[in-house]
Design an enzyme around this catalytic site. Structure first.
Site, short mmCIF file in Angstrom:
data_model
loop_
_atom_site.label_atom_id
_atom_site.label_comp_id
_atom_site.label_asym_id
_atom_site.label_seq_id
_atom_site.Cartn_x
_atom_site.Cartn_y
_atom_site.Cartn_z
CG ASP A 191 3.02 3.00 8.69
OD1 ASP A 191 1.88 2.67 9.06
OD2 ASP A 191 4.07 2.61 9.25
CD GLU A 278 -1.50 3.39 9.88
OE1 GLU A 278 -1.65 2.21 10.28
OE2 GLU A 278 -0.60 4.13 10.28
CB CYS A 331 3.06 -9.61 0.62
SG CYS A 331 4.33 -9.52 -0.68
CB CYS A 334 2.15 -11.70 -3.92
SG CYS A 334 2.38 -12.23 -2.20
CB CYS A 351 6.11 -12.41 1.18
SG CYS A 351 4.54 -13.06 0.54
CB CYS A 354 5.96 -13.39 -3.70
SG CYS A 354 6.15 -11.98 -2.59
CG ASP A 361 7.40 1.08 10.36
OD1 ASP A 361 6.37 0.52 10.78
OD2 ASP A 361 8.37 1.38 11.08
#
Length: 408
Positions: A191, A278, A331, A334, A351, A354, A361
């Protein structure tokens, strides 16, 4: 595997060679502009342009004419390649007119500028490599630095004037590139960002590559050099010196950035079999005025370019995740999608599904890695802690379609 590889060397021409290089650059520019004007005029007169073959025949006549006989004093390949460049410019323009996507403008007349170049071809051993020197057509033996790295079969050489008194040659060679042995690690998610240039994860551990910000760190010196140049009278000797000093600072920034990117991309290719990144569109991202300078300084586009060609050279695989894939919002544990993370100011978040807390990042790097494996046909059921998780359900979870493009 046979690949084309360019080796850049610094040239140290003597006074006569410097004059001939500059004359060749000017002649190549003259040929390009002359035949661009001819093609435009021919189209206006008859509705048909000139072909490359017609312009090539006219170039021969042009060199024989008394008023332009000076064209025969420079490297003939430089002039011929200038015609080829014009033909390529026309083809690119007409191709993009018929196709959708980014458009290429109509060929433009070339101005006299600092960063000019010409290309010469290898034939009949007219280009040779010696100890501390390089033989080029018309120029003869030119002192060089870095020629010891050149290997393989020479195809052509591009001579470039970086700034006044600084010349380089890019020697394109056909070389045998051996595949690297199996990488010690299987897959990585990368990333890219502005604070940290890249966050790399193998699914368990994270590595933060700091952004060196070469342009921003040199901004004070650049502004001072630009102010000095603006106070000089254009065309004077002091103006030339100030312009050269400014060009040297820019060149140093480029060299440092290239060195950083080459080291990072080489280490990734050596360490991982599959690399997920990306699918960035820096041109669109630079439309954000607050981030434009930082994005340009980072060099994300060059990073991806280097990563792709090195992966192709050494038998690795690059998987580019769609720009629409919400890597930061999902997330990793989950699959819940949190739209509040669209706000770039949110650096960490918990999150609501969860309860797992994420670094923005690092979470994005994990999601990119997973998506890269899905694109490669490999399911990833390990979360950041090494534990197994079930596939995300529909709704706020991960979508089932493939968001990645493979580059082999």
């Amino acid at each position: 595997m046979i690949r084309n590889k360019a080796f850049v060397v610094r040239l140290y021409p003597n006074a006569a060679q410097t004059e001939l290089i500059n004359r060749t650059l000017g002649s190549a520019r003259f040929v390009y502009n002359h035949f661009l004007a001819r093609r435009i005029a021919a189209y206006k007169e008859s509705g048909k342009g000139l072909t490359y073959g017609q312009t090539s025949s006219e170039l021969t006549l042009l060199k024989q004419a008394e008023e332009t006989s000076w064209l025969s004093e420079v490297d003939k390949f430089a002039l011929q390649n200038s015609l080829k460049n014009l033909e390529t410019a026309y083809k690119n323009f007409f191709r993009t007119v018929k196709q959708s996507g980014k458009k290429v403008g109509f060929p433009r007349f070339r101005k006299k500028r600092t960063g000019e170049s010409y290309r010469t071809q290898f034939t009949n051993n007219n280009i040779q490599i010696g100890e501390g020197r390089l033989k080029l057509p018309k120029l003869g033996w030119v002192k060089t630095k870095g020629q010891q790295d050149i290997q393989g079969k020479i195809l052509n050489v591009t001579v470039r004037r970086i700034h006044e008194g600084h010349y380089e040659a890019s020697v394109l060679c056909e070389v045998e590139i051996p595949y690297l042995p199996a990488a010690p690690k299987f897959a990585a998610g990368v990333d890219v960002g502005i604070k940290d240039f890249a966050i790399v994860t193998d699914g368990v551990r994270f590595k933060h590559e700091q952004n060196p910000k070469y342009y921003r760190s040199t901004l004070k010196r650049l502004r001072k050099a630009q102010q000095t140049l603006s106070r000089r009278k254009k065309g004077s000797a002091r103006y030339g010196k100030a312009k050269t000093k400014l060009a040297r600072i820019h060149k140093r920034i480029v060299n440092k950035r290239q060195d950083f990117l080459h080291k990072l991309t080489t280490s990734l290719v050596r360490e991982y079999e599959i690399i997920g990144t990306e699918h960035l569109k820096p041109d669109n991202m630079r439309k954000n005025r607050r981030l434009a300078l930082s994005i340009s300084d980072a060099g994300w586009g060059e990073f991806i370019r280097q990563l792709e060609y090195k992966a192709a050279w050494y038998g690795r695989l690059v998987s580019k995740v769609s720009p629409y894939f919400p890597s930061s919002q999902l997330c990793h544990d989950c699959g819940f999608k949190n739209p509040e993370v669209k706000n770039l100011a949110v650096r960490t978040w918990t999150c609501p599904n969860c309860g797992e807390t994420h670094d923005r990042d690092e979470n994005a790097a994990l999601n990119i890695r997973r998506e890269a494996l899905v694109a490669a046909g490999i399911s990833d059921t390990l979360n950041a802690h090494g534990g197994y998780v079930r596939p995300a359900s529909a709704g706020n979870g991960l979508r089932s379609e493939n968001h990645a493009t493979l580059v082999v």
